[in-house]
Design a protein around this motif. Structure first.
Motif, mmCIF file in Angstrom:
data_model
loop_
_atom_site.group_PDB
_atom_site.id
_atom_site.type_symbol
_atom_site.label_atom_id
_atom_site.label_comp_id
_atom_site.label_asym_id
_atom_site.label_seq_id
_atom_site.Cartn_x
_atom_site.Cartn_y
_atom_site.Cartn_z
ATOM 1 N N TYR A 251 0.825 -1.210 0.000
ATOM 2 C CA TYR A 251 0.000 0.000 0.000
ATOM 3 C C TYR A 251 0.862 1.263 0.000
ATOM 4 O O TYR A 251 0.392 2.347 0.351
ATOM 5 N N ASP B 263 2.926 6.114 -4.621
ATOM 6 C CA ASP B 263 3.795 6.309 -5.783
ATOM 7 C C ASP B 263 4.484 7.667 -5.704
ATOM 8 O O ASP B 263 4.002 8.599 -5.036
ATOM 9 N N SER C 149 3.640 -8.062 -5.033
ATOM 10 C CA SER C 149 2.458 -7.419 -4.439
ATOM 11 C C SER C 149 2.625 -5.918 -4.253
ATOM 12 O O SER C 149 1.646 -5.177 -4.265
ATOM 13 N N ILE D 84 4.409 -2.495 -9.597
ATOM 14 C CA ILE D 84 3.446 -2.042 -10.594
ATOM 15 C C ILE D 84 2.669 -3.215 -11.207
ATOM 16 O O ILE D 84 1.523 -3.055 -11.631
ATOM 17 N N GLY E 119 1.601 -5.731 -9.581
ATOM 18 C CA GLY E 119 0.759 -6.339 -8.559
ATOM 19 C C GLY E 119 -0.726 -6.319 -8.877
ATOM 20 O O GLY E 119 -1.494 -7.130 -8.360
ATOM 21 N N LYS E 120 -1.149 -5.416 -9.758
ATOM 22 C CA LYS E 120 -2.556 -5.343 -10.131
ATOM 23 C C LYS E 120 -2.996 -6.597 -10.874
ATOM 24 O O LYS E 120 -4.164 -6.995 -10.825
ATOM 25 N N TYR E 121 -2.063 -7.218 -11.579
ATOM 26 C CA TYR E 121 -2.352 -8.450 -12.323
ATOM 27 C C TYR E 121 -1.458 -9.563 -11.773
ATOM 28 O O TYR E 121 -0.725 -10.213 -12.514
ATOM 29 N N LEU E 122 -1.552 -9.760 -10.468
ATOM 30 C CA LEU E 122 -0.623 -10.609 -9.737
ATOM 31 C C LEU E 122 -0.568 -12.035 -10.283
ATOM 32 O O LEU E 122 0.500 -12.550 -10.623
ATOM 33 N N THR F 191 -3.631 -3.581 -22.578
ATOM 34 C CA THR F 191 -3.746 -4.171 -21.245
ATOM 35 C C THR F 191 -2.550 -5.071 -20.949
ATOM 36 O O THR F 191 -2.033 -5.772 -21.827
ATOM 37 N N SER G 172 2.109 -2.942 -22.211
ATOM 38 C CA SER G 172 1.702 -1.820 -21.361
ATOM 39 C C SER G 172 1.383 -0.618 -22.242
ATOM 40 O O SER G 172 1.824 -0.548 -23.391
ATOM 41 N N CYS H 148 7.671 -1.903 -15.731
ATOM 42 C CA CYS H 148 7.167 -3.282 -15.709
ATOM 43 C C CYS H 148 8.303 -4.280 -15.895
ATOM 44 O O CYS H 148 8.352 -5.314 -15.220
ATOM 45 N N ASP I 235 -4.696 -6.103 4.088
ATOM 46 C CA ASP I 235 -5.953 -5.909 3.362
ATOM 47 C C ASP I 235 -7.111 -5.574 4.294
ATOM 48 O O ASP I 235 -8.045 -4.877 3.906
#
Length: 553
Positions: free
Chosen positions: A32, A35, A168, A171, A173-176, A208, A389, A398, A499
């Motif tokens: 968490y 940036d 995690s 960058i 981590g959104k598509y872990l 994507t 990307s 990435c 979380d």
């Protein structure tokens, strides 16, 4: 000129110079973490949005030598393990900041603190060795058996957990799930090979990141002047030539595509002076060795050589980066040659597959045409990772994140022990150090105070992780301390689920684990850096000399 002052003034000033570095990285720690927007104001106007500590440190412009020293030391963490750079800087700063009150009144000598830190580090490393868990619960002989290890479900599952913990906070981590699968599959291809350059990672802009994929072999973008039909025609032409040669009894070529072979070399063809003399010899070497694909550092091909290669269905790819050229040679199983006249059958490699791959958005304006080349001699093809990307800036971030994950996985395979992640291990070490310190009846009191500084500083990492996630860090840290103080072996992996803010077992419940060598490196580098800075009480400045001015006549 030597800057010096009485007592510890210079050391205190050096520690205070780290404040901006500390606050620049503090809010980036953990999944968490915030940036940072890094803007280049030197004319280009380029920008980067990142929370990766190594990237931020790379772009910081700091003049004071002490922060610059710490930045250089922390980069060793990124080079060695691939992660933990931010933790090294934050822990170093915490160790030094907690020394300030003792240095200000000169109640403890800096060298005494240095000795206390060393004792603390040694004890922490012993505790880590006691508590670390093997990645795979089998005998050493079975762990050394590559086939057994890489077919072991437990081992592969642990690699997925380690990759998940690593990515995690990055960058990707959104598509872990998508990227840890690509990472684990890539590292399995390498087996126990430590050379991560064998996995090529390239970026292609796309809508994507979920379109990112793993492809076998080497992928090279085909110049815009070529089109797919021309390439297929040339491939067919090359195969027909080889089949005709075999039919005439001149021997069979090695490889799966009509006997085709690949050559990789530093040929510098653009520097050849007498092209007319060389072109025939070069043609003879290429055709004699059945070479259909050439990778070289020749940015420009003289027209006679270019025409000769086109007429004979031979592809040429320009690779200016020496490191990338070496990687391609390793990937395709051939030797890197340094001269045109070094070409022979021993330095080339047979090809299993040559085909074209279209990567893009299925529109003629954004599609890119690639050639996929696979080596015939490798049992398992080494991979190329295509990172998709939206922009070039994001692509570079990435790629760095993906390579960091590969580095962590490789370290885990070569040092196959893990510990709980999420900061729980720092609280465990705090408790164990306190218990050990209480047993040292005859120890010097100032050394004890120095060890207490180390203990207090360990708390900073879980404290910042919880704070960045938006929870009451004082309350949660207090509860965790109480649990770890029980010292019953049940609570050693207790940490915070960032979380939801609940106290959980990081290893058995959340499956948040990391290689033990990561923590060992963090503690060792942070301790060494703080010791080095505590020893610096004078600064020698080499002032520029004035240029000699001749006397006026």
């Amino acid at each position: 000129m030597i800057n010096s002052n009485d007592k510890n003034t210079n050391i205190i000033n050096n520690i205070n110079s780290l404040e901006s570095l500390y606050y620049s990285l503090k809010t980036t720690l953990g999944p968490y973490g915030s940036d940072k927007l890094i803007v280049d104001q030197r004319g280009t106007g380029d920008y980067i949005v990142t929370n990766d500590g190594a990237t931020i440190l790379e772009h910081l412009e700091i003049k004071h030598p002490i922060p610059r020293l710490l930045i250089e030391l922390s980069k060793a963490q990124d080079r060695t393990i691939g992660d933990g750079t931010t933790s090294v800087v934050l822990l170093t700063c915490s160790l030094l900041r907690n020394c300030l009150k003792y240095l200000s009144d000169s109640s403890i000598h800096p060298i005494t603190i240095v000795d206390g830190f060393q004792l603390s580090l040694d004890q922490c490393l012993k505790e880590i060795e006691k508590i670390q868990l093997p990645i795979i619960t089998t005998t050493k002989q079975q762990r050394d058996d590559l086939d057994h290890k890489y077919n072991n479900t437990e081992f592969i599952e642990k690699l997925y957990q380690i990759a998940s913990t690593s990515l995690s906070s990055k960058i990707l981590g959104k598509y872990l799930k998508h990227f840890i699968k690509l990472g684990v599959e890539s590292i399995i291809r390498l087996k126990d090979n430590k050379n991560l350059d064998l996995v090529r990672v390239i970026a292609v802009n796309g809508p994507t990141m979920l379109d990112s994929e793993l492809l076998d072999g080497v992928l090279m973008e085909i110049p815009s002047g070529w089109n797919k039909s021309q390439i297929l025609d040339r491939l067919l032409q090359r195969q027909q030539q080889q089949q005709q040669k075999e039919g005439e009894g001149e021997g069979e070529g090695e490889g799966g595509v009509g006997g085709s072979r690949v050559l990789v070399g530093k040929l510098q063809l653009q520097n050849i002076k007498d092209v007319s003399v060389v072109v025939n010899r070069f043609k003879e070497l290429l055709l004699t060795n059945d070479i259909s694909v050439v990778f070289s550092d020749s940015g420009y091909l003289p027209p006679p050589i270019e025409s000769m290669m086109q007429d004979n269905g031979i592809f040429h790819f320009n690779v200016q980066d020496d490191r990338d050229l070496s990687t391609i040679a390793l990937n395709l199983g051939c030797k890197l040659v340094n001269s045109l006249y070094s070409i022979n059958s021993q330095v080339v490699s047979g090809l299993k597959k040559i085909t074209t791959v279209v990567i893009g958005d299925n529109t003629t304006t954004t599609n890119k045409l690639f050639m996929q080349i696979q080596n015939a001699t490798n049992e398992i093809s080494l991979p190329t990772i295509i990172i998709r990307s939206p922009t070039d800036t994001i692509s570079q971030e990435c790629i760095r994140s993906f390579r960091d994950m590969l580095s962590i996985l490789s370290s885990s395979i070569n040092n196959p022990f893990i510990i709980g992640g999420g900061g729980c291990i720092y609280l465990y070490l705090m408790n164990q150090l306190k218990n050990w310190l209480n047993e040292q009846v005859d120890m010097n009191q100032k050394i004890k105070l120095s060890i207490q500084i180390f203990i207090d500083s360990l708390e900073s990492i879980p404290f910042i992780l919880i704070q960045n996630a938006g929870y009451d860090n004082i309350e949660l840290i207090s509860k965790l301390k109480d649990l770890h103080r029980l010292d019953d072996g049940i609570n050693k992996w207790k940490g915070i689920n960032l979380d939801n803010g609940e106290i959980v077992d990081m290893v058995n419940q959340l499956k948040v684990v990391e290689p033990s060598c990561l923590l060992v490196n963090i503690l060792t580098l942070a301790t060494r850096a703080s010791q080095m800075i505590l020893r610096i009480n004078n600064m020698v400045i080499n002032e520029p000399r004035e240029r000699f001015k001749p006397p006026s006549v």
